[in-house]
Every structure is written in C-alpha cells, then in structure tokens.
Design a protein around this motif. Structure first.
Motif, PDB file in Angstrom:
ATOM      1  N   VAL A   1     -38.159  16.698  42.840  1.00  0.00           N
ATOM      2  CA  VAL A   1     -38.688  16.032  41.641  1.00  0.00           C
ATOM      3  C   VAL A   1     -38.077  16.675  40.388  1.00  0.00           C
ATOM      4  CG1 VAL A   1     -40.876  15.505  42.787  1.00  0.00           C
ATOM      5  CG2 VAL A   1     -40.680  17.605  41.412  1.00  0.00           C
ATOM      6  N   GLY A   2     -38.230  16.015  39.253  1.00  0.00           N
ATOM      7  CA  GLY A   2     -37.849  16.644  37.973  1.00  0.00           C
ATOM      8  C   GLY A   2     -36.784  15.905  37.204  1.00  0.00           C
ATOM      9  N   GLY A   3     -35.940  15.128  37.888  1.00  0.00           N
ATOM     10  CA  GLY A   3     -34.899  14.385  37.175  1.00  0.00           C
ATOM     11  C   GLY A   3     -33.989  15.321  36.406  1.00  0.00           C
ATOM     12  N   ARG A   4     -33.939  15.140  35.102  1.00  0.00           N
ATOM     13  CA  ARG A   4     -33.035  15.968  34.280  1.00  0.00           C
ATOM     14  C   ARG A   4     -33.578  17.376  34.050  1.00  0.00           C
ATOM     15  NH1 ARG A   4     -32.395  11.771  29.700  1.00  0.00           N
ATOM     16  NH2 ARG A   4     -33.684  10.514  31.093  1.00  0.00           N
TER      17      ARG A   4
ATOM     18  N   THR B   1     -36.853   5.510  35.821  1.00  0.00           N
ATOM     19  CA  THR B   1     -35.539   6.131  36.006  1.00  0.00           C
ATOM     20  C   THR B   1     -34.893   6.373  34.644  1.00  0.00           C
ATOM     21  OG1 THR B   1     -34.299   4.078  36.005  1.00  0.00           O
ATOM     22  CG2 THR B   1     -35.261   4.743  38.109  1.00  0.00           C
ATOM     23  N   GLU B   2     -33.763   7.089  34.642  1.00  0.00           N
ATOM     24  CA  GLU B   2     -32.997   7.220  33.409  1.00  0.00           C
ATOM     25  C   GLU B   2     -32.468   5.843  33.019  1.00  0.00           C
ATOM     26  OE1 GLU B   2     -32.424   8.427  36.328  1.00  0.00           O
ATOM     27  OE2 GLU B   2     -30.314   8.406  36.881  1.00  0.00           O
ATOM     28  N   ALA B   3     -32.008   5.715  31.772  1.00  0.00           N
ATOM     29  CA  ALA B   3     -31.692   4.390  31.226  1.00  0.00           C
ATOM     30  C   ALA B   3     -30.658   3.633  32.059  1.00  0.00           C
ATOM     31  CB  ALA B   3     -31.203   4.535  29.786  1.00  0.00           C
TER      32      ALA B   3
ATOM     33  N   ALA C   1     -36.781  13.576  24.669  1.00  0.00           N
ATOM     34  CA  ALA C   1     -37.279  14.943  24.790  1.00  0.00           C
ATOM     35  C   ALA C   1     -38.325  14.963  25.905  1.00  0.00           C
ATOM     36  CB  ALA C   1     -37.915  15.411  23.485  1.00  0.00           C
ATOM     37  N   ILE C   2     -38.649  16.158  26.340  1.00  0.00           N
ATOM     38  CA  ILE C   2     -39.678  16.337  27.366  1.00  0.00           C
ATOM     39  C   ILE C   2     -40.976  15.660  26.924  1.00  0.00           C
ATOM     40  CG2 ILE C   2     -41.155  18.162  28.328  1.00  0.00           C
ATOM     41  CD1 ILE C   2     -38.520  19.907  28.354  1.00  0.00           C
ATOM     42  N   GLN C   3     -41.346  15.903  25.676  1.00  0.00           N
ATOM     43  CA  GLN C   3     -42.580  15.300  25.149  1.00  0.00           C
ATOM     44  C   GLN C   3     -42.488  13.775  25.176  1.00  0.00           C
ATOM     45  OE1 GLN C   3     -45.512  16.550  23.811  1.00  0.00           O
ATOM     46  NE2 GLN C   3     -46.071  15.364  22.014  1.00  0.00           N
TER      47      GLN C   3
HETATM   48  C1  LIG Z   1     -28.688  19.189  29.224  1.00  0.00           C
HETATM   49  C2  LIG Z   1     -29.991  18.689  28.710  1.00  0.00           C
HETATM   50  C3  LIG Z   1     -30.660  19.420  27.750  1.00  0.00           C
HETATM   51  C4  LIG Z   1     -31.890  18.973  27.272  1.00  0.00           C
HETATM   52  N1  LIG Z   1     -32.576  19.752  26.398  1.00  0.00           N
HETATM   53  C5  LIG Z   1     -33.857  19.445  26.098  1.00  0.00           C
HETATM   54  C6  LIG Z   1     -34.671  20.370  25.391  1.00  0.00           C
HETATM   55  O1  LIG Z   1     -34.251  21.502  25.099  1.00  0.00           O
HETATM   56  N2  LIG Z   1     -35.951  19.993  25.090  1.00  0.00           N
HETATM   57  C7  LIG Z   1     -36.455  18.760  25.412  1.00  0.00           C
HETATM   58  O2  LIG Z   1     -37.594  18.454  25.086  1.00  0.00           O
HETATM   59  N3  LIG Z   1     -35.693  17.869  26.113  1.00  0.00           N
HETATM   60  C8  LIG Z   1     -34.431  18.201  26.474  1.00  0.00           C
HETATM   61  N4  LIG Z   1     -33.685  17.332  27.224  1.00  0.00           N
HETATM   62  C9  LIG Z   1     -34.215  15.984  27.486  1.00  0.00           C
HETATM   63  C10 LIG Z   1     -35.227  15.901  28.621  1.00  0.00           C
HETATM   64  O3  LIG Z   1     -34.813  16.679  29.721  1.00  0.00           O
HETATM   65  C11 LIG Z   1     -35.338  14.432  29.022  1.00  0.00           C
HETATM   66  O4  LIG Z   1     -35.671  13.671  27.866  1.00  0.00           O
HETATM   67  C12 LIG Z   1     -36.403  14.168  30.088  1.00  0.00           C
HETATM   68  O5  LIG Z   1     -36.324  15.083  31.146  1.00  0.00           O
HETATM   69  C13 LIG Z   1     -36.247  12.741  30.611  1.00  0.00           C
HETATM   70  O6  LIG Z   1     -37.186  12.482  31.621  1.00  0.00           O
HETATM   71  P1  LIG Z   1     -37.307  11.039  32.272  1.00  0.00           P
HETATM   72  O7  LIG Z   1     -38.435  11.103  33.244  1.00  0.00           O
HETATM   73  O8  LIG Z   1     -37.367  10.020  31.199  1.00  0.00           O
HETATM   74  O9  LIG Z   1     -35.919  10.767  33.023  1.00  0.00           O
HETATM   75  P2  LIG Z   1     -35.202  11.546  34.212  1.00  0.00           P
HETATM   76  O10 LIG Z   1     -35.495  12.986  34.130  1.00  0.00           O
HETATM   77  O11 LIG Z   1     -33.771  11.137  34.168  1.00  0.00           O
HETATM   78  O12 LIG Z   1     -35.887  10.980  35.541  1.00  0.00           O
HETATM   79  C14 LIG Z   1     -35.475   9.815  36.184  1.00  0.00           C
HETATM   80  C15 LIG Z   1     -35.611   9.990  37.691  1.00  0.00           C
HETATM   81  O13 LIG Z   1     -35.373   8.745  38.330  1.00  0.00           O
HETATM   82  C16 LIG Z   1     -34.668   9.009  39.532  1.00  0.00           C
HETATM   83  N5  LIG Z   1     -34.006   7.771  39.962  1.00  0.00           N
HETATM   84  C17 LIG Z   1     -32.980   7.121  39.348  1.00  0.00           C
HETATM   85  N6  LIG Z   1     -32.671   5.991  40.026  1.00  0.00           N
HETATM   86  C18 LIG Z   1     -33.509   5.913  41.081  1.00  0.00           C
HETATM   87  C19 LIG Z   1     -33.691   4.971  42.138  1.00  0.00           C
HETATM   88  N7  LIG Z   1     -32.946   3.858  42.219  1.00  0.00           N
HETATM   89  N8  LIG Z   1     -34.638   5.225  43.063  1.00  0.00           N
HETATM   90  C20 LIG Z   1     -35.428   6.333  42.980  1.00  0.00           C
HETATM   91  N9  LIG Z   1     -35.299   7.257  41.999  1.00  0.00           N
HETATM   92  C21 LIG Z   1     -34.360   7.050  41.047  1.00  0.00           C
HETATM   93  C22 LIG Z   1     -33.705  10.105  39.129  1.00  0.00           C
HETATM   94  O14 LIG Z   1     -33.180  10.778  40.258  1.00  0.00           O
HETATM   95  C23 LIG Z   1     -34.602  10.978  38.263  1.00  0.00           C
HETATM   96  O15 LIG Z   1     -35.276  11.958  39.024  1.00  0.00           O
HETATM   97  C24 LIG Z   1     -32.452  17.740  27.728  1.00  0.00           C
HETATM   98  C25 LIG Z   1     -31.764  16.994  28.682  1.00  0.00           C
HETATM   99  C26 LIG Z   1     -30.564  17.477  29.191  1.00  0.00           C
HETATM  100  C27 LIG Z   1     -29.895  16.700  30.276  1.00  0.00           C
END
Ligand SMILES: Cc1cc2nc3c(=O)[nH]c(=O)nc-3n(C[C@H](O)[C@H](O)[C@H](O)COP(=O)(O)OP(=O)(O)OC[C@H]3O[C@@H](n4cnc5c(N)ncnc54)[C@H](O)[C@@H]3O)c2cc1C
Length: 427
Positions: A51-54, A262-264, A406-408
């Motif tokens: 879990v955790g994505g990015r 998922t991510e965009a 962002a995380i938030q």
């Molecule tokens: C290098 C970097 C630095 C960052 N720095 C900061 C920071 O300092 N502070 C901060 O607040 N934010 C930071 N961020 C941003 C923050 O990490 C993200 O905004 C946040 O984690 C996004 O979460 P999410 O759940 O929207 O997407 P994601 O984390 O992308 O989650 C999407 C999930 O969907 C899954 N998925 C995709 N397609 C499928 C499918 N077909 N079937 C099943 N699963 C699928 C992926 O594997 C992933 O686990 C940073 C990001 C990066 C990459």
C-alpha cells in the motif's frame, strides 16, 4: 484505450459489497477508512505489492529509502484524524534552511520558530533585509489567519506572480523561493497556484517538517492497518464500470459504488478522460560513513547550479533509516532537471564535491528513484473542487489530482468522497 464496463445486468458477479476502491494510495486508504467507520463493506484493490502509492519506502542493503524524498508536515490535520502521532515516532527538521550561494553555505533560520536565532536570521546574507521583513509580514498577518484545511482562493494566480506582487526581490526569489518551493512543488518555475503556496506556507509556518522513524512508508502502513483483509495488494484492476470492476485475473467484483483512487494517468486510462500533465522528480540515495552535515537541516541550491535542488541527511532527522554507523543522504532534483536519469548521479556527485569536498568520493550510491508523474500539475484556470468528483458514469474519482498535490490533499479527497457516499447511502 479506455477500460469501461457496462452496468451489471445479472447478479452472477463474484462478491457483493458496498464500495470497491481502485488503488491503495493515501486517497484510497483514507476513503476506505471513513467508509468502513461508517459501517459500509469496503474492498480495496491495489496493483502494487504494498500500500502507499507514491508514499512508500524501499529497503536496500539495510537502508530505508523513500520513493522520492518527501516530508510529512505536522500541520496536516487529515493525518492525525487517522493515525496516532506517537506511532510514527516523527523526527523533525530544523526550522529554516541552509542555502548554497556564492560558493558557500549560509543559514536562513526561521526566527519565528526559533526566536533565539533572530540575530543569525537578520545577519543571513541570503536575503536583503526588506525581503526578510516581507516574510515576517506574510507570517504575522495576511497568510496566517486562514484555514489550514486546504488552499482557499480560486487558484488563478501563479506562485511567481504572487511573490512578485508581494514585492520580493528577484534575488531572493531565485536564491530562496525557487529552491525551497522547487522542492515542494518539484518545479523551480513556481508556476503552481498562489493559493497552494499560501496554504503550504501556512503549514510550514505552523508546524514541523518531519519524517517518520523507518521512513515515509510507515504512514500508509499505519492508515491501512485497521482495514485488514479489506485491502488486497498485488492485483491490478483492468476495467471499471458504475457497479463493478474487473480484475486482471478476469474476475468481476460487484459493488453498489465504485471509487477510482489511482494517480491521474491511471485514472485517465480507466475512464477515458484526459490526464493532467505532471512534474517529474528524481532522488538519488547515498550511503556515507560520515554525514556531510550533522544537522537535521534542508540544504538548498540557491545558486541554481543543479542538478541537485535540495538535499538532506535523513539519518540526522529520523531513526531507523540506516544500519548502525552509516548516514543516508537524499539528493533531489526538481524540474527543469533535463536529460536522462543516468546522468543525474555523476552530475550530482560533481555538485556535491563543490558543496562538501573530496569526502563525497567515498559515498556509495544506493539507488536512484525517478518518478515520472510525481505531482499532477494544477490547472490554474479552474475553480477549486470539493476534493473529489462524481463522473456522469456515476464513478467517484479521488486522489491528489482531484484536490491538491500533497499528502493532505490526497487524504482529504478520500475523506470528502467517503462523507458524500455515506450521506447518499443514508438518504
Ligand atoms: C517525489 C515526491 C515528493 C513528494 N513530496 C511531498 C511532500 O514533501 N509533502 C507532501 O505533502 N506531498 C508530497 N508529495 C505528494 C504526495 O506523495 C501525493 O500527493 C500523494 O501521495 C498522492 O496520493 P494518491 O492517493 O492521490 O495517489 P497515489 O499515491 O499515486 O496512489 C494511487 C494508487 O493507485 C494504484 N493503482 C494505479 N492503477 C491501478 C489499477 N489499475 N488497479 C489497482 N491499483 C492501481 C497505484 O499503484 C497507487 O498505489 C510528493 C510526491 C512525490 C512523488
């Protein structure tokens, strides 16, 4: 190619649950936690093994390397709604930063958070006095009254426009804001919406920048834990419909509601909608016997030499990131870092030798993370959304791209969508 499936006509699907969520990043996990707390039966399918994505942490030779250097701001209230702060054993960065300019490092302390360093802050050659007073004014008045929940204006103005309108000198913008915000937005051009800058400025000013013991991956692990078997990892969803998803093994999972978390780019592939552009991030991880600086401070490239924009010795910040006797260095580039990623490490080491001297030759390169879609670019022409979206297909979209990058933003997106679903269910 889109991957949509029509509404289910017969009841022959595999399981019957309330909500199925595609993706176990922070948005998907947050959505699942609130739905489960509201009494709904939830299943989350995650393509990756964890879990955790990015927000994940890799283990390499006993070192724990976040997938791209990032920090957790204690001002993010969405985190503390879901996780006990003590559990994360946060290590905190020193307020302020240390900036490379004119062939040397200079501290730029945050005298508001460390009043004992006001003299050093005033003497710092990084900023003209007028700019320091502008920062002080920004902190004490205009930006500090507003809600810490989320960016609050219509986001039409860029961060660069905002800084110029506030009268900051180009010297201070280039020497401090570009590397600092370049580390936050992963883009030194400062094209992110002014509202996001204002919001994050308030967050940095009101709390600490931290890393959990053991790395950022501990955050999604802690959020996911109460969900137990409701989360299945290592299985990709290959198609979605309004009341079912199709897994890569061909089975169909039926639910009354489908959420894409998922991510965009992956959401766009599933729905056929356009994907926003995104910024790339690169972080190279190095093992060092001797820390190049024995302080939990963020180092910034205020000279614009690159390719490293920001650097931290993360073992000075948090526990559990390296074997005994080793320091772990994270050196990150931000857009516009150009060129193939293989060129990043040799160029970074040359830059680091200028910063820290010949000892850098003894560093061991552990791994380089290149994240092509690190942050979605925010469309400055559009008004803020509630943080999630229900398409005309009835499918709910959540994620940082629906809220703010962002995380938030991701956690809030998941919560808001869950609250909407729970309200719909109770009608
Ligand atoms: C290098 C970097 C630095 C960052 N720095 C900061 C920071 O300092 N502070 C901060 O607040 N934010 C930071 N961020 C941003 C923050 O990490 C993200 O905004 C946040 O984690 C996004 O979460 P999410 O759940 O929207 O997407 P994601 O984390 O992308 O989650 C999407 C999930 O969907 C899954 N998925 C995709 N397609 C499928 C499918 N077909 N079937 C099943 N699963 C699928 C992926 O594997 C992933 O686990 C940073 C990001 C990066 C990459």
């Amino acid at each position: 190619m889109t991957s949509r499936i029509p509404p289910t006509e017969s009841a022959d699907a595999e399981v019957d649950i309330d909500v199925v969520i595609v993706g176990a990043g922070l948005a998907g996990l947050s959505c699942a936690r609130y739905l489960a707390a509201g009494g709904l039966a939830v299943r989350v399918f995650e393509a990756e093994a964890e879990v955790g994505g990015r927000v994940r942490t890799d283990e390499v030779d006993g070192f724990r390397l976040d997938r791209g250097f990032q920090v957790l701001l204690t001002a993010y209230d969405e985190v503390w709604r879901l996780v006990d702060r003590d559990r994360l054993a946060l290590g905190r960065f020193e307020p302020g930063s240390r900036i490379w300019q004119g062939g040397a490092f200079h501290d730029l302390p945050d005298a508001f958070r460390e009043p004992g360093r006001i003299g050093a802050a005033l003497r710092s050659p990084v900023a003209p006095l007028a700019d320091k007073l502008r920062v002080a004014r920004m902190r004490s008045t205009a930006l500090m009254g507003a809600d810490l929940g989320e960016p609050s204006d219509d986001g039409r103005r860029s961060t660069l426009d905002e800084l110029r309108a506030r009268g900051f000198s180009e010297r201070f913008i280039d020497g401090f804001f570009r590397p600092f915000l370049g580390g936050v937005f992963l883009d030194r051009a400062l094209s992110a919406p002014a509202s996001l800058f204002q919001y994050l400025f308030r967050c940095f000013a009101s709390g600490d920048a931290t890393i959990p013991a053991g790395g950022m991956g501990r955050l999604p692990e802690a959020i996911a834990e109460p969900l137990g078997d409701a989360v299945t990892t290592g299985i990709r969803v290959r198609a979605v419909g309004p009341d079912s998803v199709e897994l890569e093994n061909g089975s169909r999972v039926r639910a009354r509601r489908v959420v894409i978390a998922t991510e965009a780019a992956a959401a766009a592939a599933l729905t056929g909608e356009a994907s926003p552009s995104s910024t790339r991030a690169v972080t190279a991880w190095f093992a060092a016997r001797t820390a190049p600086i024995e302080r939990p401070v963020l180092l910034l490239d205020g000279a614009g030499e690159g390719p490293v924009n920001h650097l931290a010795v993360v073992t000075e910040v948090a526990e559990g990131l390296a074997p005994e006797g080793w320091s772990l260095v994270a050196a990150s580039g931000s857009e516009p870092f150009t060129g193939p990623v293989e060129t990043f490490v040799p160029r970074a080491l040359e830059q680091m030798k200028r910063w820290f001297g010949a000892d850098v030759e003894r560093w061991g390169h552990l791994k380089t993370h290149e994240i092509p879609h690190a942050l979605p670019s925010v469309d400055r022409s559009s008004a803020p959304t509630p943080g999630f979206r229900v398409g005309s297909d009835g499918i709910v979209r959540v994620g940082d791209h629906e809220a703010f990058a962002a995380i938030q933003g991701a956690l809030r997106s998941g919560r808001r969508a869950a609250e909407w679903i729970l309200a719909e269910e109770s009608d």
